[in-house]
Write an enzyme that holds these catalytic residues in place. Structure first.
Site, PDB file in Angstrom:
ATOM      1  N   ARG A  36       0.802  -1.218   0.000  1.00 32.88           N
ATOM      2  CA  ARG A  36       0.000   0.000   0.000  1.00 32.88           C
ATOM      3  C   ARG A  36       0.842   1.278   0.000  1.00 32.88           C
ATOM      4  O   ARG A  36       0.627   2.143  -0.831  1.00 32.88           O
ATOM      5  CB  ARG A  36      -0.939   0.009   1.212  1.00 32.88           C
ATOM      6  N   HIS A  82      -8.232  -3.740  -7.280  1.00 30.10           N
ATOM      7  CA  HIS A  82      -7.891  -3.041  -6.035  1.00 30.10           C
ATOM      8  C   HIS A  82      -9.131  -2.982  -5.129  1.00 30.10           C
ATOM      9  O   HIS A  82      -9.967  -2.089  -5.267  1.00 30.10           O
ATOM     10  CB  HIS A  82      -7.406  -1.622  -6.372  1.00 30.10           C
ATOM     11  N   TYR A 126     -17.775  13.418 -13.679  1.00 29.06           N
ATOM     12  CA  TYR A 126     -17.650  14.583 -14.543  1.00 29.06           C
ATOM     13  C   TYR A 126     -16.319  14.644 -15.293  1.00 29.06           C
ATOM     14  O   TYR A 126     -16.192  15.381 -16.262  1.00 29.06           O
ATOM     15  CB  TYR A 126     -17.775  15.872 -13.715  1.00 29.06           C
TER      16      TYR A 126
END
Length: 750
Positions: A36, A82, A126
């Site tokens: 990570r 993931h 968006y």
């Protein structure tokens, strides 16, 4: 009564709590470190970034293709590779697209991806994105078995363990992360410089840190700025893998008509939000912590332009910028902690040379794997070409077998000694391919592949050939990101600069004239402006009180107050109570006992010197700078002998060459100033000798001009004694009666 021990239920493990907790926490810690938070030294990526780019590659989001919604990419990543939150994945993707966060962006974003002011990106529904050429270079070789693959978390797909490309992403883009018990923070660098250093390491794998620094001059931040550390400090940082870099904003002076000027910030330190920076500067102005700065304006568009307006044209630009560097993030420190996962997935701190050498070593592994993969592909193709050649030479018989035999494949294998793959390929040929299947074309392709196969075989067997090939490939990438290209041009200047200077008091306090008065009972106040010292406002005291000291000063002055015990106290003129009323007790501002009288109150002037003397006639010269003390307890300067006290504190005239001393026995002595030592603390030497009585006053003067003193009454006239030869003697003499008309209080005045 004790009960018998019972076995735990089936499926329940009986274990000490501390060991169970530590084992599970260790598993969590290792997972956080390796899967990570820390980047791999070979491709500089964390798993989330690697999976994002891999998913975009599978979606064919090449630079030449159109954009796709980020929501699509994030969905694929969290669904296939993931198993974490969508927001964390999107945040990672946004950073890969921000030109002010990454030196070489890996994602080409379209839409609102945030800005340097600190505004967040728009929601992923968006925004759109595709890969950049840098990402393509980083992933080059994934189709050529250059790296290993592993199963995804659910076992349904495969993902690369790392990326094989020749772009030095770890050091070029940097990295940051916090794991369990460790962290990483790596600044970005210039890719062309890194590649030049890598090419050198190919020939000189034993090169030291100094050799690397002949190519890598320092960090190269996407927001530019100036690294102001010394070469020695930079070398130490890179040699240890730990340290930090001082980064300053880039600024310039813009002159205006009439001599006015403004300072314009064109680049700010990496990681600093422009909005918060301007807010911090505005707070300095509002709080009057930097009065020489009048205004700050943000005139930025796509380029940074922060305009700083000084209070007046006479302000020193260097002092102004030093103040801003000290009090704001116009100078910030980027910490270096080159903590990465090595090729064995072990976290450790590397030097710059070690990190670059590990990447070069990985590239040789990639080169060999890609070569072996290509050789395997050539062998497969040669096998098919040999089969095609046999079919061409025996075309009529092959067609007959296909038309007449029930199992043509086995017949062809037996008759022409074909392999299963060759026979299958012949059977799968289309009829229209037969007209193009000419012997010349087959043999041409076969010869070409034989030549390539021989070259690749030599490459695998020769370290020298591998080094030559590596340098050539690295050179091609370096040319793509060279200093002459828009993306490759160095943005951060490395130029040593001294630490910020201590800001003069004048820069911290608005300079205004004041009139200071201290009463006999120790009440102090300051009136605005230089008012007449004998005016009614200045001579206002409580009943039974009167004036002791009065003078003109500036709010930027430091005032020296001397007590009879020989201690000097420093007061800030800007902190004195206002002129309304009677002021405040000065003893409330300093630790001066009420039984100790005040000998003097005067402004501390630059490089001035003071004549100090005690009642026993001993004294010396002390530099003003050595008596300033910022604490309430003050600073001991004169240490009078038992029974004596400090009685004289006078500024020394710069042109003075003689000292005049007078005792309360009305004896005056004149001697050269050079006979008086300069000290910082002590009792000094004997100015004048007394059989009875004590020193009353002392002063310095120019012998050729004579000695002057004020005449009595309100006339304001002075009297001058031009010839002092009668009173001239060696230091420590008893002296003689002063000239006619000398004040009866035995004071020189002034």
């Amino acid at each position: 009564m004790a009960t018998d021990f019972q076995e735990p239920p089936i499926g329940v493990l009986d274990a000490p709590f501390d060991s169970a907790l530590s084992e599970r926490y260790l598993v969590y810690a290792l997972s956080t470190i390796t899967a990570r938070s820390l980047p791999d030294v070979r491709d500089g990526l964390k798993p989330v970034h690697r999976r994002l780019l891999w998913a975009m590659r599978l979606l064919r989001l090449d630079p030449s293709q159109g954009y796709k919604k980020c929501a699509r990419v994030v969905g694929d990543v969290i669904g296939k590779y993931h198993p974490h939150g969508d927001q964390s994945v999107y945040d990672a993707m946004v950073r890969l697209a921000q030109t002010f966060s990454l030196r070489y962006p890996l994602v080409d974003g379209q839409g609102n991806f945030g800005n340097i002011d600190g505004d967040n990106a728009a929601a992923y529904r968006y925004t759109e994105a595709r890969l950049t050429q840098v990402a393509i270079d980083l992933m080059d070789g994934l189709d050529e078995d250059a790296v290993g693959y592993r199963a995804t978390y659910n076992g349904e797909d495969q993902e690369p363990e790392l990326f094989p490309g020749l772009f030095p992403n770890l050091l070029a883009n940097g990295a940051s992360g916090i794991a369990v018990g460790m962290a990483t923070n790596i600044p970005p660098h210039n890719a062309a410089e890194l590649l030049n250093a890598a090419i050198m390491l190919v020939d000189r794998p034993d090169a030291d840190d100094a050799a690397i620094l002949t190519h890598v001059s320092g960090p190269d931040f996407p927001t530019g700025g100036i690294v102001v550390d010394s070469p020695a400090a930079i070398a130490e940082n890179y040699a240890t893998g730990r340290g930090g870099f001082r980064v300053r904003a880039r600024w310039e002076i813009e002159r205006e008509k009439g001599g006015a000027w403004t300072a314009v910030i064109t680049e700010i330190p990496y990681g600093v939000q422009k909005g918060k920076l301007i807010e911090a500067i505005a707070n300095l102005i509002n709080d009057k912590k930097l009065p020489i700065l009048a205004d700050v304006r943000d005139e930025s568009d796509e380029a940074i332009r922060i305009v700083l307006e000084p209070r007046s044209r006479t302000v020193d630009s260097g002092v102004l910028m030093d103040g801003l560097f000290r009090f704001t993030d116009l100078e910030s420190r980027f910490s270096l902690n080159l903590n990465v996962l090595d090729k064995d997935r072990t976290p450790r701190v590397m030097s710059l040379r070690e990190a670059l050498a590990a990447w070069v070593e990985h590239q040789f592994v990639v080169l060999r794997r890609r070569t072996e993969h290509r050789l395997a592909k050539i062998a497969d193709r040669v096998e098919l070409l040999d089969g095609y050649l046999i079919a061409f030479l025996n075309l009529d018989r092959v067609i007959a077998i296909i038309r007449t035999e029930d199992e043509p494949k086995q017949v062809m294998i037996a008759e022409f000694a074909l392999t299963d793959r060759q026979a299958e390929a012949i059977l799968n040929m289309r009829l229209r391919s037969l007209r193009r299947l000419e012997e010349f074309e087959i043999r041409t392709e076969r010869d070409k592949l034989d030549k390539e196969q021989a070259e690749l075989t030599l490459l695998l067997s020769s370290d020298a050939r591998q080094r030559t090939r590596m340098k050539r490939d690295l050179g091609k990438i370096r040319d793509r990101y060279g200093p002459e290209t828009l993306l490759g041009k160095r943005r951060t200047t490395v130029a040593e600069a001294a630490p910020t200077r201590d800001i003069p008091l004048e820069a911290m306090i608005e300079r205004e004239p004041i009139s200071v008065i201290l009463s006999e009972r120790g009440w102090i106040r300051a009136m605005k402006g230089h008012v007449e010292l004998s005016s009614a406002d200045m001579m206002k005291f409580k009943e039974g009180d009167g004036p002791a000291f009065a003078f003109h000063a500036q709010t930027t002055d430091k005032l020296l107050l001397a007590g009879e015990n020989g201690r000097f106290y420093t007061l800030g003129a800007d902190k004195l109570p206002g002129g309304r009323g009677f002021g405040e007790p000065v003893r409330a501002m300093i630790d001066l006992d009420g039984s100790v009288g005040i000998v003097a109150l005067l402004p501390a002037r630059g490089n001035d010197k003071l004549l100090v003397a005690a009642s026993d006639g001993r004294g010396f010269i002390v530099p003003t700078a050595d008596v300033i003390g910022e604490t309430r307890k003050g600073k001991t300067v004169v240490t009078p002998r038992i029974g004596a006290k400090l009685v004289v504190v006078r500024p020394v005239d710069a042109a003075a060459d003689y000292v005049a001393a007078v005792g309360d026995n009305r004896k005056m002595l004149v001697f050269p100033l050079s006979e008086l030592p300069e000290m910082t603390r002590g009792q000094g030497v004997q100015l004048q000798r007394f059989r009875e009585g004590a020193l009353s006053d002392a002063t310095t003067f120019v012998f050729a001009e004579g000695l002057s003193w004020a005449m009595g009454g309100d006339s304001g006239r002075t009297r001058t004694e031009p010839d002092l030869s009668l009173w001239r003697a060696a230091r420590g003499a008893a002296g003689r009666t002063p000239p006619t008309g000398f004040p009866r209080d035995n004071r020189f005045g002034g």
